[in-house]
Write an enzyme that holds these catalytic residues in place. Structure first.
Site, PDB file in Angstrom:
ATOM      1  N   VAL A 273      44.931  36.935  32.536  1.00  0.00           N
ATOM      2  CA  VAL A 273      45.296  37.954  31.561  1.00  0.00           C
ATOM      3  C   VAL A 273      46.433  38.825  32.096  1.00  0.00           C
ATOM      4  CG1 VAL A 273      44.478  39.938  30.213  1.00  0.00           C
ATOM      5  CG2 VAL A 273      43.002  37.941  30.503  1.00  0.00           C
ATOM      6  N   CYS A 274      46.374  39.185  33.375  1.00  0.00           N
ATOM      7  CA  CYS A 274      47.428  40.025  33.974  1.00  0.00           C
ATOM      8  C   CYS A 274      48.766  39.301  33.973  1.00  0.00           C
ATOM      9  CB  CYS A 274      47.045  40.417  35.401  1.00  0.00           C
ATOM     10  SG  CYS A 274      45.528  41.374  35.513  1.00  0.00           S
ATOM     11  N   SER A 275      48.737  38.029  34.287  1.00  0.00           N
ATOM     12  CA  SER A 275      49.949  37.219  34.287  1.00  0.00           C
ATOM     13  C   SER A 275      50.546  37.170  32.884  1.00  0.00           C
ATOM     14  CB  SER A 275      49.623  35.806  34.783  1.00  0.00           C
ATOM     15  OG  SER A 275      50.735  34.966  34.655  1.00  0.00           O
TER      16      SER A 275
END
Length: 170
Positions: free
Chosen positions: A62-64
């Site tokens: 999700v962060c990527s």
């Protein structure tokens, strides 16, 4: 201090610091750039509309995707918009990630050293020494116009709402 009910993978976590709200003055903070030099929020973003994309670790899915999305969206926005992604990843890991993923349009900085951003803005997860997930939109006068703290850290932010708020300021 717990500011609101936040979960990480469904389990409650504690956020340190005081959460900011719309209308608050955005505080200056220091972080590390990928070359280990100092990132000074006020100096780097003076006269710009600012977007702070907050992620726990760029090495997760999700962060990527959040970092890639803001990198892509930045090309569709005015040069008056400065987007920074902040995490507690080491600057070396951030540099590797940005190189591998072609992140060139936004700044990616580390709050690893002092948690200056996380503590001032109420994003530090006490149990893990990570940042919670969220997005802030700040006007040219450093007033917070939009803020999102996600209830579940592993969820995506509301990209469309953040972009709508950015475009109101352009």
């Amino acid at each position: 201090m717990t500011n609101k009910n936040i979960t990480f993978g469904g389990k409650p976590v504690t956020l340190k610091g005081t959460q900011v709200k719309i209308g608050d003055k955005a505080e200056n903070f220091k972080a590390l750039k990928q070359d280990l030099s100092e990132f000074d929020f006020y100096n780097e973003t003076e006269g710009k509309i600012k977007v702070i994309s907050v992620v726990p670790s760029i090495d997760t899915g999700v962060c990527s995707l959040q970092t890639q999305r803001f990198n892509e969206e930045s090309t569709k926005l005015s040069d008056d918009v400065f987007i920074v992604t902040i995490s507690v990843d080491l600057p070396f890991a951030q540099k590797r990630f940005c190189g591998a993923e072609g992140i060139e349009n936004i700044k990616v900085v580390s709050d690893h050293k002092d948690l200056d951003f996380g503590d001032k803005y109420g994003f530090t997860i006490e149990e893990f020494r990570l940042l919670s997930r969220g997005v802030l939109v700040i006007n040219k006068d450093n007033k917070i116009e939009y803020v999102e703290y996600l209830d579940e850290v592993t969820n995506h932010p509301n990209y469309d709402k953040a972009l709508e708020e950015i475009k109101k300021l352009i």
